[in-house]
Write a protein that holds these residues in place. Structure first.
Motif, PDB file in Angstrom:
ATOM      1  N   LEU A  47       0.828  -1.206   0.000  1.00  0.00           N
ATOM      2  CA  LEU A  47       0.000   0.000   0.000  1.00  0.00           C
ATOM      3  C   LEU A  47       0.865   1.260   0.000  1.00  0.00           C
ATOM      4  O   LEU A  47       0.611   2.212  -0.746  1.00  0.00           O
ATOM      5  N   VAL A  48       1.873   1.245   0.863  1.00  0.00           N
ATOM      6  CA  VAL A  48       2.768   2.412   0.948  1.00  0.00           C
ATOM      7  C   VAL A  48       3.492   2.608  -0.378  1.00  0.00           C
ATOM      8  O   VAL A  48       3.625   3.732  -0.879  1.00  0.00           O
ATOM      9  N   LYS A  49       3.927   1.490  -0.958  1.00  0.00           N
ATOM     10  CA  LYS A  49       4.683   1.539  -2.210  1.00  0.00           C
ATOM     11  C   LYS A  49       3.856   2.150  -3.350  1.00  0.00           C
ATOM     12  O   LYS A  49       4.379   2.884  -4.189  1.00  0.00           O
ATOM     13  N   VAL A  50       2.552   1.856  -3.381  1.00  0.00           N
ATOM     14  CA  VAL A  50       1.717   2.381  -4.479  1.00  0.00           C
ATOM     15  C   VAL A  50       1.140   3.763  -4.160  1.00  0.00           C
ATOM     16  O   VAL A  50       0.305   4.279  -4.903  1.00  0.00           O
ATOM     17  N   GLY A  51       1.556   4.359  -3.049  1.00  0.00           N
ATOM     18  CA  GLY A  51       1.217   5.755  -2.804  1.00  0.00           C
ATOM     19  C   GLY A  51      -0.018   6.039  -1.993  1.00  0.00           C
ATOM     20  O   GLY A  51      -0.661   7.079  -2.185  1.00  0.00           O
ATOM     21  N   VAL A  52      -0.348   5.150  -1.031  1.00  0.00           N
ATOM     22  CA  VAL A  52      -1.558   5.383  -0.240  1.00  0.00           C
ATOM     23  C   VAL A  52      -1.379   6.536   0.766  1.00  0.00           C
ATOM     24  O   VAL A  52      -2.344   7.205   1.114  1.00  0.00           O
ATOM     25  N   ILE A  53      -0.139   6.791   1.199  1.00  0.00           N
ATOM     26  CA  ILE A  53       0.101   7.803   2.243  1.00  0.00           C
ATOM     27  C   ILE A  53      -0.369   9.204   1.834  1.00  0.00           C
ATOM     28  O   ILE A  53      -1.124   9.848   2.568  1.00  0.00           O
ATOM     29  N   PRO A  54       0.050   9.714   0.668  1.00  0.00           N
ATOM     30  CA  PRO A  54      -0.434  11.052   0.279  1.00  0.00           C
ATOM     31  C   PRO A  54      -1.966  11.116   0.191  1.00  0.00           C
ATOM     32  O   PRO A  54      -2.561  12.150   0.518  1.00  0.00           O
ATOM     33  N   SER A  55      -2.595   9.994  -0.225  1.00  0.00           N
ATOM     34  CA  SER A  55      -4.062   9.961  -0.319  1.00  0.00           C
ATOM     35  C   SER A  55      -4.705  10.095   1.059  1.00  0.00           C
ATOM     36  O   SER A  55      -5.693  10.814   1.236  1.00  0.00           O
ATOM     37  N   LEU A  56      -4.119   9.417   2.046  1.00  0.00           N
ATOM     38  CA  LEU A  56      -4.674   9.488   3.410  1.00  0.00           C
ATOM     39  C   LEU A  56      -4.504  10.892   3.998  1.00  0.00           C
ATOM     40  O   LEU A  56      -5.407  11.420   4.652  1.00  0.00           O
ATOM     41  N   VAL A  57      -3.349  11.496   3.756  1.00  0.00           N
ATOM     42  CA  VAL A  57      -3.115  12.851   4.260  1.00  0.00           C
ATOM     43  C   VAL A  57      -4.041  13.843   3.563  1.00  0.00           C
ATOM     44  O   VAL A  57      -4.544  14.790   4.178  1.00  0.00           O
ATOM     45  N   ARG A  58      -4.306  13.598   2.277  1.00  0.00           N
ATOM     46  CA  ARG A  58      -5.238  14.465   1.534  1.00  0.00           C
ATOM     47  C   ARG A  58      -6.640  14.389   2.127  1.00  0.00           C
ATOM     48  O   ARG A  58      -7.333  15.406   2.267  1.00  0.00           O
ATOM     49  N   ILE A  59      -7.050  13.188   2.534  1.00  0.00           N
ATOM     50  CA  ILE A  59      -8.380  13.035   3.159  1.00  0.00           C
ATOM     51  C   ILE A  59      -8.440  13.838   4.456  1.00  0.00           C
ATOM     52  O   ILE A  59      -9.405  14.545   4.726  1.00  0.00           O
ATOM     53  N   LEU A  60      -7.367  13.739   5.272  1.00  0.00           N
ATOM     54  CA  LEU A  60      -7.326  14.505   6.524  1.00  0.00           C
ATOM     55  C   LEU A  60      -7.370  16.006   6.260  1.00  0.00           C
ATOM     56  O   LEU A  60      -7.959  16.770   7.017  1.00  0.00           O
ATOM     57  N   THR A  61      -6.737  16.405   5.159  1.00  0.00           N
ATOM     58  CA  THR A  61      -6.649  17.836   4.836  1.00  0.00           C
ATOM     59  C   THR A  61      -7.962  18.370   4.258  1.00  0.00           C
ATOM     60  O   THR A  61      -8.484  19.391   4.707  1.00  0.00           O
ATOM     61  N   ASP A  62      -8.482  17.626   3.262  1.00  0.00           N
ATOM     62  CA  ASP A  62      -9.667  18.123   2.533  1.00  0.00           C
ATOM     63  C   ASP A  62     -10.975  17.891   3.279  1.00  0.00           C
ATOM     64  O   ASP A  62     -11.956  18.603   3.041  1.00  0.00           O
ATOM     65  N   TYR A  63     -10.983  16.896   4.160  1.00  0.00           N
ATOM     66  CA  TYR A  63     -12.246  16.546   4.830  1.00  0.00           C
ATOM     67  C   TYR A  63     -12.068  16.538   6.356  1.00  0.00           C
ATOM     68  O   TYR A  63     -12.564  15.658   7.059  1.00  0.00           O
TER      69      TYR A  63
END
Length: 436
Positions: A47-63
């Motif tokens: 998951l980390v390798k395919v880039g899930v981290i920026p997506s999770l941080v984006r959720i925290l930021t946008d929502y």
């Protein structure tokens, strides 16, 4: 159902959905990924390798205002945060700012606990630690301690413990310590201890004490603590009858005195503290307390530069305990005692002479020098103390009568270079070749 989902590569198919702007879609995709990857390290790494981290941080930021989405994102970060790869990926994001935002707006204990768990994991990474401090985590911790310090509710106690533990984890360099000090965190921890010292949660006491002791390590903190009367407040807390609390408090005072003559002199001229230490040195049923009391006495003597402190410790009958400490089974304790007694002898040998004779210090040192099991460092420090004792006519006579000269001559062919050097120097002083 979990295994078929994994085998069908469903997780990788769900990842793109985390970029959706549809909150329902995000929620279901996030929950599905979390359930499938729970307790599966290889999938988490993927998951980390395919880039899930920026997506999770984006959720925290946008929502940030959406409780369900924040909960899903935090749970996912909680499950991933132990991975080094996840920490590295998170250090490239603004996750620290978002976690501070969630700490500030958290209303439930459950939310606070999960944010603390994530922060604790991230604080293991130095780059993230700096980001967390810069983002204002210390300020929020200070606010939380202040808000909850009067509460006796079990849930609040857990949060206070978590905050205290996180303070320890965030310490990195003098700047961080000074910042926490300026926020009043030290006094908040002491307030907590004063509240819990008689009857309180032991885990909170231990967490607060660990934070306090860690904050006392940097020189800049020691100076500030002395100026603000922290040493006196810690001394007052020693009335606690809890051995673990006493042990930690003694350790904190020793940390405070380490390398600080001002702190050593302040502690060494407090007759109530010295009397208590001497009682613990001989009468404590708790071996850890006895050892820590001896170590604090040794530290006070070692780091002070005042005749008044030497006289005060002698008057409190503490010297004999330090002489006993030279024969400890632990070389580290022996060395602490030997160095302390050597410094005290250089400051005021006249005051100590009678105690040294009564406690048979010369004979103890000779035994250490003769014993093949004595470590080279202990032998070397024993000879350093002997050189100081030779400045006393009576003690010089004891050294000569005990035939220590013969032992020193044998040590001149010892396998350890420092021992040889110490033996040669001590023989020179004994013969009067070198003033000491």
């Amino acid at each position: 159902m979990k295994i078929p989902c994994i085998e069908a590569d469903l997780v990788l198919a769900l990842i793109p959905l985390l970029e959706s702007t549809d909150q329902e879609m995000l929620l279901h995709a996030g929950r599905a990924i979390g359930r499938i990857c729970y307790d599966n390290r290889s999938l988490q790494e993927e998951l980390v390798k395919v880039g899930v981290i920026p997506s999770l941080v984006r959720i925290l930021t946008d929502y940030a205002e959406s409780e369900p989405l924040v909960h899903v994102a935090l749970l996912a970060l909680y499950n991933l945060a132990d991975l080094d790869s996840a920490k590295e990926a998170l250090s490239m994001t603004k996750v620290a700012e978002q976690l501070v935002k969630q700490l500030r707006r958290a209303e439930s204990h459950e939310r606070l606990e999960i944010v603390f768990e994530v922060l604790q994991a991230l604080a293991e990474n130095d780059a993230l630690k700096v980001q967390l401090v810069d983002a204002g985590v210390p300020e929020v911790l200070s606010d939380i301690l202040l808000r909850l310090q009067g509460s006796s509710q079990a849930e609040d106690t857990c949060i206070v413990k978590a905050a205290s533990d996180l303070i320890v984890s965030l310490l990195l360099g003098d700047g961080n310590c000074l910042r926490l000090f300026q926020l009043g965190v030290i006094h908040q921890l002491l307030d907590l201890l004063e509240k819990h010292v008689q009857s309180g949660d032991a885990s909170v006491q231990q967490a607060a004490l660990s934070a306090l002791q860690s904050l006392a390590v940097p020189v800049v903190s020691k100076v500030q603590m002395l100026e603000e009367g922290v040493a006196e407040r810690i001394e007052a807390l020693l009335r606690s009858e809890s051995p673990p609390v006493q042990f930690k408090l003694l350790g904190t005072l020793r940390t405070l005195a380490d390398g600080q003559a001002d702190a050593a002199e302040l502690l060494g001229q407090d007759p109530l503290l010295l009397d208590r230490l001497v009682q613990w040195c001989s009468g404590s049923d708790h071996s850890g307390i006895c050892g820590e009391a001896n170590r604090l006495l040794a530290s006070i003597l070692h780091h002070n530069r005042s005749q008044e402190v030497v006289k005060a410790i002698q008057a409190a009958q503490g010297v004999k305990h330090l002489v006993s400490m030279t024969t400890s089974e632990q070389a580290a304790l022996q060395n602490e005692a030997l160095k302390a007694l050597a410094i005290a002898s250089a400051i005021d040998l006249d005051t100590l002479e009678e105690s040294f004779k009564e406690s048979q210090l010369v004979q103890s040192l000779h035994k250490l020098l003769r014993d093949d099991n004595t470590s080279p460092e202990v032998k070397y420090n024993s000879m350093g103390l002997l050189c100081r004792l030779l400045n006393s006519g009576d003690l010089r006579q004891e050294i000569e009568e005990d035939k220590i000269k013969d032992t020193l001559e044998q040590l001149c062919s010892h396998s350890n270079a420092d021992v040889v050097k110490g033996a040669i120097t001590t023989l020179q002083v004994l013969r009067g070749d070198t003033p000491h």
